[in-house]
Design a protein around this motif. Structure first.
Motif, mmCIF file in Angstrom:
data_model
loop_
_atom_site.group_PDB
_atom_site.id
_atom_site.type_symbol
_atom_site.label_atom_id
_atom_site.label_comp_id
_atom_site.label_asym_id
_atom_site.label_seq_id
_atom_site.Cartn_x
_atom_site.Cartn_y
_atom_site.Cartn_z
ATOM 1 N N ASP A 1 0.841 -1.203 0.000
ATOM 2 C CA ASP A 1 0.000 0.000 0.000
ATOM 3 C C ASP A 1 0.874 1.249 0.000
ATOM 4 O OD1 ASP A 1 -2.274 -1.563 0.043
ATOM 5 O OD2 ASP A 1 -2.477 -1.489 2.224
ATOM 6 N N SER A 2 1.968 1.199 0.757
ATOM 7 C CA SER A 2 2.893 2.342 0.802
ATOM 8 C C SER A 2 3.602 2.530 -0.529
ATOM 9 C CB SER A 2 3.924 2.133 1.923
ATOM 10 O OG SER A 2 3.295 2.014 3.177
ATOM 11 N N ILE A 3 3.995 1.413 -1.162
ATOM 12 C CA ILE A 3 4.645 1.502 -2.481
ATOM 13 C C ILE A 3 3.683 2.088 -3.503
ATOM 14 C CG2 ILE A 3 5.576 0.156 -4.410
ATOM 15 C CD1 ILE A 3 6.795 -1.757 -2.371
ATOM 16 N N ASP A 4 2.437 1.633 -3.478
ATOM 17 C CA ASP A 4 1.434 2.138 -4.413
ATOM 18 C C ASP A 4 1.234 3.643 -4.236
ATOM 19 O OD1 ASP A 4 -0.647 1.682 -6.448
ATOM 20 O OD2 ASP A 4 -2.014 2.253 -4.843
ATOM 21 N N LYS A 5 1.250 4.084 -2.990
ATOM 22 C CA LYS A 5 1.095 5.524 -2.718
ATOM 23 C C LYS A 5 2.276 6.305 -3.300
ATOM 24 C CE LYS A 5 0.332 8.802 1.062
ATOM 25 N NZ LYS A 5 0.199 8.956 2.537
ATOM 26 N N LEU A 6 3.485 5.758 -3.140
ATOM 27 C CA LEU A 6 4.666 6.424 -3.696
ATOM 28 C C LEU A 6 4.628 6.443 -5.226
ATOM 29 C CD1 LEU A 6 7.687 5.233 -1.506
ATOM 30 C CD2 LEU A 6 6.604 7.480 -1.540
ATOM 31 N N LEU A 7 4.134 5.375 -5.843
ATOM 32 C CA LEU A 7 4.035 5.348 -7.301
ATOM 33 C C LEU A 7 3.078 6.421 -7.803
ATOM 34 C CD1 LEU A 7 3.937 1.482 -7.941
ATOM 35 C CD2 LEU A 7 5.812 3.049 -8.465
ATOM 36 N N GLY A 8 1.978 6.605 -7.087
ATOM 37 C CA GLY A 8 1.069 7.682 -7.445
ATOM 38 C C GLY A 8 1.712 9.044 -7.252
ATOM 39 N N GLN A 9 2.471 9.181 -6.166
ATOM 40 C CA GLN A 9 3.162 10.447 -5.880
ATOM 41 C C GLN A 9 4.251 10.733 -6.904
ATOM 42 O OE1 GLN A 9 4.512 10.713 -1.771
ATOM 43 N NE2 GLN A 9 6.156 12.117 -2.336
ATOM 44 N N SER A 10 4.833 9.661 -7.497
ATOM 45 C CA SER A 10 5.931 9.847 -8.452
ATOM 46 C C SER A 10 5.460 10.348 -9.811
ATOM 47 C CB SER A 10 6.677 8.517 -8.642
ATOM 48 O OG SER A 10 5.880 7.595 -9.357
ATOM 49 N N GLY A 11 4.142 10.410 -10.019
ATOM 50 C CA GLY A 11 3.631 10.971 -11.268
ATOM 51 C C GLY A 11 2.868 10.005 -12.142
ATOM 52 N N ILE A 12 2.648 8.769 -11.688
ATOM 53 C CA ILE A 12 1.865 7.798 -12.465
ATOM 54 C C ILE A 12 0.390 8.030 -12.157
ATOM 55 C CG2 ILE A 12 1.432 5.372 -12.958
ATOM 56 C CD1 ILE A 12 4.249 4.767 -12.022
ATOM 57 N N ILE A 13 -0.345 8.468 -13.150
ATOM 58 C CA ILE A 13 -1.755 8.823 -12.970
ATOM 59 C C ILE A 13 -2.624 7.591 -13.196
ATOM 60 C CG2 ILE A 13 -3.595 10.395 -13.655
ATOM 61 C CD1 ILE A 13 -1.051 11.720 -12.500
ATOM 62 N N GLY A 14 -3.504 7.292 -12.231
ATOM 63 C CA GLY A 14 -4.390 6.142 -12.377
ATOM 64 C C GLY A 14 -3.599 4.858 -12.505
ATOM 65 N N SER B 1 -9.877 4.020 -20.986
ATOM 66 C CA SER B 1 -11.202 4.577 -20.729
ATOM 67 C C SER B 1 -11.192 6.095 -20.761
ATOM 68 C CB SER B 1 -11.711 4.109 -19.364
ATOM 69 O OG SER B 1 -10.911 4.651 -18.328
ATOM 70 N N LEU B 2 -12.383 6.679 -20.924
ATOM 71 C CA LEU B 2 -12.528 8.133 -20.929
ATOM 72 C C LEU B 2 -12.161 8.709 -19.568
ATOM 73 C CD1 LEU B 2 -13.442 10.758 -22.286
ATOM 74 C CD2 LEU B 2 -15.789 10.223 -21.558
ATOM 75 N N GLU B 3 -12.490 7.991 -18.501
ATOM 76 C CA GLU B 3 -12.168 8.476 -17.146
ATOM 77 C C GLU B 3 -10.652 8.613 -16.969
ATOM 78 O OE1 GLU B 3 -16.088 6.736 -17.338
ATOM 79 O OE2 GLU B 3 -14.120 5.934 -17.843
ATOM 80 N N GLN B 4 -9.904 7.627 -17.469
ATOM 81 C CA GLN B 4 -8.447 7.704 -17.371
ATOM 82 C C GLN B 4 -7.907 8.852 -18.208
ATOM 83 O OE1 GLN B 4 -6.246 6.647 -15.529
ATOM 84 N NE2 GLN B 4 -4.288 6.583 -16.605
ATOM 85 N N THR B 5 -8.491 9.066 -19.378
ATOM 86 C CA THR B 5 -8.074 10.187 -20.231
ATOM 87 C C THR B 5 -8.272 11.520 -19.512
ATOM 88 O OG1 THR B 5 -8.643 8.957 -22.233
ATOM 89 C CG2 THR B 5 -8.457 11.347 -22.441
ATOM 90 N N LEU B 6 -9.401 11.673 -18.842
ATOM 91 C CA LEU B 6 -9.674 12.914 -18.114
ATOM 92 C C LEU B 6 -8.708 13.106 -16.955
ATOM 93 C CD1 LEU B 6 -13.595 12.831 -18.079
ATOM 94 C CD2 LEU B 6 -12.088 14.221 -19.538
ATOM 95 N N ARG B 7 -8.342 12.013 -16.270
ATOM 96 C CA ARG B 7 -7.372 12.113 -15.174
ATOM 97 C C ARG B 7 -6.015 12.571 -15.695
ATOM 98 N NH1 ARG B 7 -10.071 7.347 -13.027
ATOM 99 N NH2 ARG B 7 -8.654 6.001 -14.223
ATOM 100 N N ILE B 8 -5.610 12.026 -16.843
ATOM 101 C CA ILE B 8 -4.317 12.392 -17.418
ATOM 102 C C ILE B 8 -4.323 13.853 -17.852
ATOM 103 C CG2 ILE B 8 -2.774 11.988 -19.383
ATOM 104 C CD1 ILE B 8 -3.549 9.030 -19.213
ATOM 105 N N ILE B 9 -5.389 14.289 -18.489
ATOM 106 C CA ILE B 9 -5.485 15.686 -18.940
ATOM 107 C C ILE B 9 -5.427 16.638 -17.746
ATOM 108 C CG2 ILE B 9 -7.056 17.373 -19.979
ATOM 109 C CD1 ILE B 9 -7.970 15.165 -21.891
ATOM 110 N N LYS B 10 -6.118 16.271 -16.665
ATOM 111 C CA LYS B 10 -6.100 17.105 -15.464
ATOM 112 C C LYS B 10 -4.683 17.226 -14.910
ATOM 113 C CE LYS B 10 -8.025 17.478 -10.794
ATOM 114 N NZ LYS B 10 -8.918 16.845 -9.787
ATOM 115 N N ALA B 11 -3.963 16.108 -14.863
ATOM 116 C CA ALA B 11 -2.591 16.131 -14.349
ATOM 117 C C ALA B 11 -1.677 16.953 -15.258
ATOM 118 C CB ALA B 11 -2.059 14.704 -14.226
ATOM 119 N N GLN B 12 -1.853 16.814 -16.575
ATOM 120 C CA GLN B 12 -1.049 17.600 -17.513
ATOM 121 C C GLN B 12 -1.300 19.094 -17.342
ATOM 122 O OE1 GLN B 12 -2.362 15.907 -21.214
ATOM 123 N NE2 GLN B 12 -0.787 14.299 -21.241
ATOM 124 N N ASN B 13 -2.556 19.465 -17.192
ATOM 125 C CA ASN B 13 -2.898 20.878 -17.028
ATOM 126 C C ASN B 13 -2.345 21.444 -15.721
ATOM 127 O OD1 ASN B 13 -4.246 20.731 -19.436
ATOM 128 N ND2 ASN B 13 -6.285 20.519 -18.526
#
Length: 559
Positions: free
Chosen positions: A185-198, A347-359
């Motif tokens: 769970d801690s590794i997964d949190k760090l992976l999200g923090q490192s910039g991997i969206i979704g 999926s469209l949801e993942q696309t929206l998450r990526i666009i939000k992070a890019q912006n």
């Protein structure tokens, strides 16, 4: 010390103040005890002067300079990499006259150096002793620099990152992190923090696969997806979380290049291949052999010391894990069997998450420093992990679904995956009398949870991209007034699902070949209308497999 001197001068400007450097490893108390008053008086009268560090100035690959007593010496051109000579072109700029003198000299040839020094002394007024001393020092510095270049060429991957980044404090922090409960769970949190969206399932799966690169149980990942959907992005993001001295990130592999690595150059490496589609058949074959056999052998022709031609076998050892990306996994059937296959979230949801992070990144909102800290901690965790063999007492108590394709290799991959989960938890696991880590029930449960998506891909007849398209297609057809009998065209689907003409054609063709849809009217000139002929229920099958695996997990016991 300089600040103290400045403060004292501010208080008593009339007093002369000098800083005295003590010998290395001494303080004033040591000086008093070891040398007495005489030693301290001598130190005050003859203070230790700072040592002058003689260095080369590297301007570029073809120009190096050294400042000596007699002048500035410029080495122009490339250094000879034959360690038996040091023949260079020198430009010597005299300190006295600023005149430039050009000579060719072999600094390893004592007679040549003596003659050049004598000639410059007689014709240009150089002090022969100082000039010879300068050339001797220059020779030593060039020899040391050349040896560093030679070592870098012979051993291109060094511990430069590890030495700089894995400080004692960083080592302790990494061990503490790996020793805490709920590690994944801690590794997964760090992976999200490192910039991997979704990509929550994929990122943990890929991280575990990649982390096996220096362990006995090597794992390989093949990421499949449509063009532009983030395949390369996710494998590069995982590679950024691994020690950079161990990562080989390759854009292209030529057909013969893998046969020409040095014997141990591919040991304990993580190989990233950006686009597996770009490898020709010979390169794919060599890569597969390295994955399976862990070595490559080739018979080549060489000349012996007498100039006679003879055959020689060359062997390249290979011990690596790999992450590769492709748009057409089904074409590479042999490669799929050797790798854990997974598909990106399109999926469209993942696309929206990526666009939000890019912006947010372009707006300066994202925390870049936090990303680097997460990557650094994960890299150091990999550096402090040790290679262990693993014993899994539950290995014979869990059966994967028989519907899965290539079940023999899939089972081997799953068992290796369990071992890698245990290895990542090594600071929290016991060892047996043979110093092998002992897997726990929690390790098996965590492995099943993370590996489940890859099991489903091997069960499903469709690859991940086609499956996502087919599920969207079924949803669209159900929504029409005629229901499941609705006839649709490629244009209609392309516009409804917002996909390109090329992608729509590929998916329709694949579904036709596998008899999931069929053309019921139309012609090649006017186009066809299709209906869905096979309504599978993948969600029901997934639920059934999940229930079966959970049932087996609940019954795990050591006999």
């Amino acid at each position: 010390m300089q600040n103290i001197k400045t403060q004292i001068q501010a208080l008593r400007p009339e007093l002369p103040i000098n800083l005295i450097q003590l010998p290395d490893g001494h303080n004033m108390n040591d000086m008093w005890l070891n040398y007495g008053i005489g030693g301290i008086v001598e130190l005050l009268q003859n203070p230790i002067k700072e040592k002058t560090i003689l260095t080369l100035e590297i301007h570029n690959d073809h120009k190096i300079s050294y400042k000596g007593k007699t002048g500035v010496f410029f080495v122009v051109g490339s250094l000879p990499m034959d360690l038996g000579n040091l023949r260079v072109s020198l430009q010597v700029v005299s300190n006295a006259t600023q005149k430039k003198h050009r000579i060719k000299i072999d600094l390893f040839d004592y007679v040549n150096v003596q003659n050049q020094c004598r000639e410059l002394s007689e014709k240009e007024g150089f002090d022969i002793n100082h000039l010879e001393a300068d050339l001797t020092t220059l020779t030593d510095l060039l020899e040391e620099y050349r040896e560093s270049l030679f070592n870098a060429e012979m051993n291109p991957v060094t511990d430069q990152y590890s030495e700089k980044e894995l400080t004692p404090q960083a080592h302790e922090k990494a061990v503490q992190f790996l020793s805490k409960p709920h590690l994944f769970d801690s590794i997964d949190k760090l992976l999200g923090q490192s910039g991997i969206i979704g990509e929550e399932d994929n990122r943990m799966l890929l991280f575990t696969l990649a982390s096996s690169y220096k362990m006995p149980y090597l794992l390989h990942g093949l990421v499949q997806g449509s063009s532009g959907e983030g395949k390369s992005h996710i494998i590069n993001a995982i590679a950024d979380c691994m020690p950079q001295e161990d990562v080989m990130n390759l854009t292209r592999i030529t057909s013969k290049s893998l046969y020409h690595y040095r014997e141990k150059e591919l040991i304990n490496k993580l190989i990233i291949i950006q686009d597996f589609d770009g490898l020709d058949e010979e390169a794919q074959f060599a890569f597969r052999e390295m994955q399976s056999a862990k070595f490559l052998t080739s018979s080549t022709v060489v000349k012996d010391m007498l100039g006679n031609t003879r055959g020689k076998m060359k062997k390249v050892e290979a011990h690596f894990s790999s992450l590769t990306a492709t748009t057409k996994a089904e074409v590479y059937y042999d490669n799929m069997s050797r790798s854990v296959v997974l598909g990106v979230d399109e999926s469209l949801e993942q696309t929206l998450r990526i666009i939000k992070a890019q912006n947010q990144k372009n707006a300066g909102i994202s925390n870049t420093e936090s990303e680097q800290q997460a990557k650094q901690l994960l890299r150091n965790c990999m550096r402090v992990l040790k290679s262990y063999e693993v014993v899994n007492p539950f290995a014979d108590k869990l059966m994967l679904p028989l519907e899965a394709k290539m079940l023999r290799r899939l089972n081997s991959q799953f068992q290796n995956f369990v071992s890698q989960v245990t290895t990542l938890n090594q600071y929290q696991r016991k060892t047996d009398s043979k110093q092998r880590l002992i897997a726990t029930e929690n390790d098996v449960r965590k492995a099943v949870d993370i590996f489940f998506s890859s099991i489903i891909i091997k069960v499903d007849e469709l690859d991940k991209s086609t499956r996502q398209f087919f599920e969207s297609l079924k949803g669209f057809v159900r929504s029409q007034t005629s229901g499941t009998t609705h006839r649709f065209t490629t244009r209609e689907i392309r516009q409804e699902l917002n996909i390109s003409k090329t992608s729509a054609f590929k998916y329709i063709q694949t579904l036709q070949e596998l008899e999931y849809i069929q053309a019921v009217e139309g012609s090649p000139n006017k186009g066809f209308k299709y209906v869905i002929s096979y309504w599978d229920n993948m969600e029901k099958l997934k639920a059934k497999i999940k229930e079966n695996l959970n049932s087996q997990l609940d019954q795990l016991k050591i006999t």
